[in-house]
Design an enzyme around this catalytic site. Structure first.
Site, short mmCIF file in Angstrom:
data_model
loop_
_atom_site.label_atom_id
_atom_site.label_comp_id
_atom_site.label_asym_id
_atom_site.label_seq_id
_atom_site.Cartn_x
_atom_site.Cartn_y
_atom_site.Cartn_z
N ASP A 314 2.16 -10.92 -21.36
CA ASP A 314 2.19 -9.88 -22.00
C ASP A 314 3.08 -10.61 -23.05
O ASP A 314 3.91 -10.12 -22.94
CB ASP A 314 2.63 -9.00 -21.12
N ASP A 348 1.42 -0.45 0.16
CA ASP A 348 0.37 -1.30 -0.14
C ASP A 348 0.51 -2.49 0.62
O ASP A 348 0.97 -2.43 1.65
CB ASP A 348 0.46 -1.53 -1.72
N PRO A 356 9.40 -13.09 -11.56
CA PRO A 356 10.56 -13.09 -12.49
C PRO A 356 10.32 -11.76 -13.13
O PRO A 356 11.52 -11.57 -13.79
CB PRO A 356 10.42 -14.23 -13.38
N ASP A 357 9.37 -11.02 -13.05
CA ASP A 357 9.10 -10.14 -14.17
C ASP A 357 9.24 -8.72 -13.27
O ASP A 357 9.20 -7.42 -13.90
CB ASP A 357 7.64 -9.91 -14.54
N ASN A 395 11.57 -7.59 -22.45
CA ASN A 395 12.44 -8.69 -22.35
C ASN A 395 11.77 -9.92 -22.48
O ASN A 395 12.45 -11.12 -22.39
CB ASN A 395 12.90 -8.78 -20.62
N ASN A 473 -13.57 3.15 -5.46
CA ASN A 473 -14.16 2.50 -6.23
C ASN A 473 -15.79 2.18 -5.89
O ASN A 473 -16.36 1.22 -6.08
CB ASN A 473 -13.71 0.99 -6.58
N TYR A 485 -7.15 15.01 -0.25
CA TYR A 485 -6.09 15.89 0.14
C TYR A 485 -5.83 16.84 -0.94
O TYR A 485 -5.46 16.28 -2.09
CB TYR A 485 -5.16 15.50 0.88
N VAL A 488 -2.43 16.07 -2.80
CA VAL A 488 -2.29 14.74 -3.45
C VAL A 488 -2.69 14.98 -5.04
O VAL A 488 -3.80 15.71 -5.11
CB VAL A 488 -3.10 13.65 -2.88
N SER A 535 -7.22 1.60 -8.00
CA SER A 535 -6.17 1.32 -7.76
C SER A 535 -4.84 0.97 -8.94
O SER A 535 -3.93 1.05 -8.65
CB SER A 535 -6.05 -0.15 -6.83
#
Length: 626
Positions: A314, A348, A356-357, A395, A473, A485, A488, A535
């Site tokens: 990024d 997950d 680091p991110d 950052n 998917n 459900y 959800v 996901s």
């Protein structure tokens, strides 16, 4: 009467002040949908197209971060303090590098990596002679690890190394394992390389049958080629011979022993709350009937296998993160960038705890599969999901997330292959709720309904937690659970043009849609990857829910869900539909609906402001029809 007058004056004051501010030009920026959109060329229509483009994007992210890392290290090496300590810090080993070496113009050298470096140094020296930056062809080492040589010339020397391409292999391997698509990497002057997840070998051509697709890798002369139409994941999988039984209360040891003796069942695991995983004998029907009738089990059901909902796809923000401007996140960040007190549980494969991110963004978690081990991600999927929600942002490193200051809670319930059991997923949900999560993200699913899993979802909802799940998917309307459900908030996926992604499941239970095609985010091993799937769409909604709660902590989970749904931008047929639900989420609209601007609290009495704003929000947020 006096109170009514105050309310009217308060409402008038709010309207006048808001109008003045809007006219003065401090209203929201127009959403930027095109600035960061990558040139995808088309919406992929088959698995080979998605595989080729997303494996190539993952390689692009890996190479771009490697160059940035070399630039930072060269600044240290050529800085004012060029002592031994500076050199040591500049060349410290990291997981993305198999080896690093600094070769100064005065002949001094330092680094690590051994024989492979020595064999490749001449190639890099020739490569940087024609320019300051070199990327060589990808190749496997003796252990099958995929790497490529890269080099960057500074003012006083050359820094180069062997870059690990493990994220690229993992993305390709996930396609091969789940969808039957093969991906290969090719560079001019290099041998064809079939990507096989840790066993990559040169000189092996892709098979000729099936559909073909090709995509270029940014910053290199490589291209990725994928073949195969893809195969569907089997619609229903169980752990062989295993069943979930739920009793009103836990069985004491003697009663458990007697149950095993009389029914022939074997207790494999329990949750301490009356839930058990049992292995039943071959005559499972008789044993199940005995458990229900004689032993008072509330239900006995097959033990399903949950799997990740992903099609592997990024600095990095502008060139790769089209998803944030598309859902108007930039305007939303003007209102709030999150609060570490609002925790999103990522149920997950775990999270890369040293990425680091993500450092400073991770709340204490748990490894349900092995309680004695940390919830470290050995797959990459959970780390990718976590980065979309709460990677460190603004950052100067890596990617930006929805919730800049929020925290994610790693709850590892899936193994290295991205698979796990419904029993563990349910236990993970309960653990997250009991340990302070406000939102639970479930980028996973199974095709069979499971009462034990639904009870865990209800446990969360009854305690004020919002549960968000990916739809799946397979490109069908077959329901996946827990997304199906009603408790959800189910999420489908859209592409950079806001069009429904062809791989995304759909159905009457769809709540909202979010970006899910070629999403750049954090990945295991301190790296980055671009992946596609529902996901990736679900954590956009989970991160947005955390921001809404930051904007107005007094909201209930039902109110947060209502704001996310009502503020979505309608797409497809008018009103609610099976593909987009109530529409594509909009960060700025949701946050404006959640709370009046904070400065108004200091000017006007709280209650007329609150009443006026809630009335305004309720009347202006479109309600889905259908």
């Amino acid at each position: 009467m006096a109170r009514t007058g105050l309310r009217r004056r308060g409402i008038a004051g709010v309207v006048a002040l808001w109008t003045a501010v809007w006219i003065a030009g401090s209203g929201p920026l127009p959403p930027s949908r095109d600035r960061a959109a990558p040139d995808l060329g088309h919406t992929p229509r088959h698995a080979a197209q998605v595989a080729a483009r997303d494996v190539a994007l993952t390689a692009s992210l890996t190479v771009a971060e490697a160059r940035r890392d070399l630039e930072n290290r060269i600044r240290l090496l050529e800085g004012p303090r060029r002592d031994a300590e500076a050199v040591r810090r500049s060349l410290r080993p990291e997981c993305r590098w198999i080896g690093l070496r600094w070769r100064g113009d005065r002949g001094e050298t330092a680094g690590y990596g051994g024989k492979l470096l020595s064999e490749t140094e001449r190639e890099v020296l020739r490569g940087v002679a024609s320019g300051g930056w070199y990327v060589g062809a990808a190749r496997p080492d003796g252990a099958g690890r995929l790497y490529c040589p890269v080099g960057l010339r500074g003012r006083s020397g050359l820094l180069w190394g062997l870059l690990s391409l493990e994220p690229v292999e993992r993305a390709a391997e996930a396609y091969r394992r789940q969808f039957g698509v093969a991906a290969g990497l090719q560079a001019p002057g290099g041998a064809p390389l079939l990507l096989e997840g840790g066993r990559s070998r040169t000189g092996r051509e892709l098979r000729a049958e099936g559909l073909h697709a090709q995509a270029a890798v940014d910053g290199t002369d490589w291209h990725v080629r994928a073949t195969g139409e893809g195969r569907r994941v089997p619609p229903l999988r169980h752990r062989d011979g295993e069943w979930i039984a739920k009793f009103a209360k836990p069985l004491d040891p003697r009663r458990k022993e007697r149950l095993e003796r009389e029914t022939g069942a074997r207790v494999l695991r329990d949750d301490g709350r009356g839930g058990y995983v049992l292995r039943l004998p071959p005559n499972a029907a008789m044993a199940r009937e005995a458990l229900l009738r004689s032993w008072g089990a509330r239900y006995v059901e097959r033990h399903g296998i949950a799997r990740t909902n992903r099609i592997p796809d990024d600095p990095l923000y502008v060139p790769y993160q089209w998803n944030m401007p598309m859902i108007d996140a930039e305007n939303g960040w003007r209102l709030t960038t999150g609060d570490p007190g609002v925790v999103v549980a990522v149920v997950d494969t775990g999270i890369d705890l040293s990425h680091p991110d993500l450092t400073g963004q991770i709340a204490p978690g748990v490894n349900i599969l092995d309680p004695n081990s940390p919830p470290q991600d050995d797959n990459g999927h959970g780390t990718h999901v976590a980065g979309i929600i709460a990677a460190r942002s603004n950052n100067g490193v890596g990617v930006a997330s929805l919730d800049w200051r929020g925290r994610v809670m790693p709850v590892k319930v899936l193994d290295r292959d991205g698979a796990g059991s419904a029993f563990d997923v349910a236990r993970g949900i309960v653990w997250a709720v009991d340990h302070g999560a406000k939102v639970v993200n479930l980028s996973l699913g199974q095709t069979e309904d499971c009462q034990y899993l639904r009870e865990a979802v209800r446990y969360a909802v009854d305690r004020g937690v919002l549960v968000v799940a990916a739809m799946g998917n397979d490109g069908t309307d077959a329901p996946e659970y827990p997304a199906a459900y009603p408790e959800v908030l189910a999420v489908t996926a859209v592409d950079p043009g806001g069009e429904f992604a062809p791989f995304s499941n759909y159905g009457s239970h769809a709540g909202v849609a979010a970006p899910g095609v070629s999403i750049a985010s954090t990945f295991a091993g301190g790296q980055y990857a671009a992946l596609s799937g529902t996901s990736m769409a679900a954590p956009h909604v989970a991160g947005l829910a955390a921001l809404v709660w930051t904007q107005n902590p007094g909201l209930s989970a039902a109110q947060v869900r209502d704001i996310v749904v009502r503020s979505a931008v309608d797409a497809g047929p008018p009103g609610r539909d099976p593909q987009y639900g109530y529409g594509v989420v909009n960060v700025s609209a949701a946050l404006r609906a959640a709370h009046p601007p904070r400065w108004l609290w200091r000017i006007l009495p709280w209650w007329p402001v609150k009443d006026a704003w809630n009335g305004f929000a309720k009347s202006t947020i479109p309600r889905g029809r259908g």
